[in-house]
Design a protein around this motif. Structure first.
Motif, PDB file in Angstrom:
ATOM      1  N   LEU A   1       0.829  -1.206   0.000  1.00  0.00           N
ATOM      2  CA  LEU A   1       0.000   0.000   0.000  1.00  0.00           C
ATOM      3  C   LEU A   1       0.862   1.254   0.000  1.00  0.00           C
ATOM      4  N   SER A   2       1.902   1.258   0.826  1.00  0.00           N
ATOM      5  CA  SER A   2       2.786   2.429   0.898  1.00  0.00           C
ATOM      6  C   SER A   2       3.397   2.744  -0.463  1.00  0.00           C
TER       7      SER A   2
ATOM      8  N   GLU B   1      -1.844  -2.562 -13.674  1.00  0.00           N
ATOM      9  CA  GLU B   1      -1.298  -3.867 -13.283  1.00  0.00           C
ATOM     10  C   GLU B   1      -0.963  -3.915 -11.798  1.00  0.00           C
ATOM     11  N   VAL B   2      -0.321  -2.871 -11.299  1.00  0.00           N
ATOM     12  CA  VAL B   2       0.088  -2.851  -9.896  1.00  0.00           C
ATOM     13  C   VAL B   2      -1.119  -2.785  -8.973  1.00  0.00           C
ATOM     14  N   THR B   3      -2.075  -1.955  -9.308  1.00  0.00           N
ATOM     15  CA  THR B   3      -3.248  -1.824  -8.439  1.00  0.00           C
ATOM     16  C   THR B   3      -4.084  -3.100  -8.439  1.00  0.00           C
ATOM     17  N   GLN B   4      -4.211  -3.734  -9.588  1.00  0.00           N
ATOM     18  CA  GLN B   4      -4.984  -4.982  -9.645  1.00  0.00           C
ATOM     19  C   GLN B   4      -4.320  -6.081  -8.831  1.00  0.00           C
TER      20      GLN B   4
ATOM     21  N   GLY C   1      -6.188  -8.542  -1.409  1.00  0.00           N
ATOM     22  CA  GLY C   1      -7.147  -8.161  -0.385  1.00  0.00           C
ATOM     23  C   GLY C   1      -6.906  -6.803   0.235  1.00  0.00           C
ATOM     24  N   LEU C   2      -6.025  -6.003  -0.357  1.00  0.00           N
ATOM     25  CA  LEU C   2      -5.726  -4.683   0.194  1.00  0.00           C
ATOM     26  C   LEU C   2      -6.778  -3.667  -0.250  1.00  0.00           C
ATOM     27  N   PRO C   3      -7.050  -2.659   0.583  1.00  0.00           N
ATOM     28  CA  PRO C   3      -8.062  -1.640   0.249  1.00  0.00           C
ATOM     29  C   PRO C   3      -7.502  -0.598  -0.719  1.00  0.00           C
TER      30      PRO C   3
END
Length: 334
Positions: free
Chosen positions: A101-102, A313-316, A322-324
Motif C-alpha cells: 500500500l505504501s 497492473e500494480v493496483t490490480q 485483499g488490500l483496500p
C-alpha cells in the motif's frame, strides 16, 4: 529505631520514588539509515535530534549511524523491529511487496489533487498512515512518511529523449513499481543498492539509474552521467519508524515529545527540504557536464499511455491480495 524515625525514613523513600517517577530518564536514540551522511534524511534527523535535545535539556538525544553501518536497505525495518536500532529510515521498494500500500504513493501519474511536490505528498501519506499503513509497519511506530519528488532517468552513453533507445538498456531500480516501468519501456531493471549506483554506472554494470535531482549530490552521479531526462515520472516512498520497544521504554514526557515533533508537520517540513534540494541537484548535474533534456510533449503523452498500464497492473495485483487499494488511492489523491 523509633517509630518516628521509621516514619521519617519511609517518607523520604516515598518522596525519592515519587521524584524519580516524575523525572525523565536520559535516553539516546540509536538511529540507523542506509543513506550517505549529507543526504536530506540525515540532515532532517539531525535537526530533529537537536530539537529533542533542546526541549529536554539534553535528556533525549539521537545518535545517527548513516551509510548502512548497521544494516543494508532491505534490513532497515527488521533492524528496528528486532531492537538492533531504535529508529530507522525504510525504503519501501527495497523489500518488494512487503509495503504494497505504501508503495502505491509512488505510482506514475498518481498524486494528491494539491500537487506532486514532496511537501504535499509526504504530508498526505503521513496523514493516511494511522488508517491504512499500520499493519504494514507492525512492531514499529510510524514517525513520518516521505515521498520523493518524481524520479528522473540519469543515463550514460545514450540519448534518453529518444524513448526507443531504452530498449535493451540496463537501468538501476528499486521496488516493484519502477521494475514494471522500466520493463514497459523495453529496458532491463537491475537491482543495485543506492550507494553502489555510481560505481555500477562507471563500470558499465548499468546504463542508467532513477533518482530525484536532490539525490544526485550525495550519490555523486554527475561524473558518471551524460544525460538526465525530465520530467520525473514516478516517485519512491519511505517511512521513518521507531521500534515499539524503543518507544515503550521512554518516559511519558519523552513519548509526548516524540509525538509532538513527528507526524504530518514533520513530513511536510522534510518534503519541503527535498523540494528545495531539487534545484541544487540540477545545478550539480549541469555543472558536472550532464545535459538535462526535456521530453517532447508527444513523446510524453505516449509514455503516459504506456505507464497507465503499469498503474493498472500494480493496483490490480494489490487488490487481488485483499488490500483496500481503491479506498487508499481515493484518499491519497483527494
Amino acid at each position: 529505631m523509633t517509630v518516628l524515625k521509621i516514619a521519617r525514613v519511609a517518607a523520604i523513600g516515598t518522596a525519592i520514588q515519587l521524584l524519580m517517577s516524575q523525572t525523565a530518564i536520559a535516553e539516546t536514540l540509536k538511529v540507523s539509515t542506509f543513506l550517505p551522511p549529507k543526504h536530506a534524511f540525515n540532515r532532517m534527523l539531525e535537526a530533529w535530534g537537536q530539537e529533542l535535545s533542546d526541549k529536554t535539556d539534553g535528556e533525549l538525544t539521537v545518535e545517527i549511524f548513516p551509510a548502512g553501518q548497521l544494516a543494508p536497505p532491505p534490513r532497515q525495518f527488521d533492524l528496528v523491529r528486532s531492537g538492533g536500532a531504535d529508529v530507522s529510515v525504510v525504503l519501501h521498494g527495497a523489500t518488494p511487496g512487503r509495503f504494497a500500500l505504501s508503495e502505491l504513493a509512488g505510482l506514475p501519474l498518481v498524486a494528491p489533487s494539491a500537487g506532486s511536490d514532496s511537501a504535499i505528498t509526504s504530508r498526505r501519506l503521513t496523514e493516511l498512515a494511522p488508517d491504512y499503513l499500520t499493519e504494514e509497519h507492525a512492531g514499529t511506530r510510524v514517525l513520518w512518511m516521505a515521498v520523493t519528488p518524481p524520479l528522473m532517468f540519469h543515463v550514460k552513453g545514450f540519448d534518453p529523449s529518444n524513448l526507443e533507445s531504452f530498449k535493451g538498456k540496463r537501468i538501476r531500480y528499486q521496488g516493484v513499481v519502477w521494475q514494471k516501468i522500466i520493463e514497459a519501456m523495453g529496458a532491463s531493471p537491475v537491482p543495485v543498492p543506492p550507494a553502489e549506483t555510481a560505481d555500477a554506472m562507471a563500470k558499465g554494470v548499468v546504463d542508467g539509474a532513477t533518482f530525484p535531482f536532490e539525490a544526485t549530490i550525495p550519490f555523486d552521479l554527475a561524473p558518471v552521467s551524460d544525460f538526465t531526462l525530465t520530467p520525473g515520472i514516478a516517485s519512491a516512498s519511505f517511512s521513518v519508524v521507531m521500534g515499539d520497544h524503543a518507544y515503550n521504554r521512554l518516559s511519558d514526557e519523552h513519548k509526548a515529545l516524540i509525538d509532538a515533533t513527528t507526524g504530518p508537520d514533520r513530513a511536510e517540513a522534510f518534503g519541503a527540504m527535498w523540494d528545495k534540494g531539487e534545484g541544487a541537484g540540477r545545478a550539480f548535474m549541469e555543472k558536472g557536464g550532464v545535459q538535462v533534456l526535456a521530453l517532447e510533449q508527444d513523446k510524453l503523452d505516449s509514455l503516459r499511455q504506456t505507464l497507465a498500464s503499469v498503474v493498472e497492473e500494480v493496483t490490480q495485483a494489490s487488490e487481488a491480495s485483499g488490500l483496500p487499494v481503491s479506498d487508499f488511492l481515493n484518499a491519497y489523491t483527494k
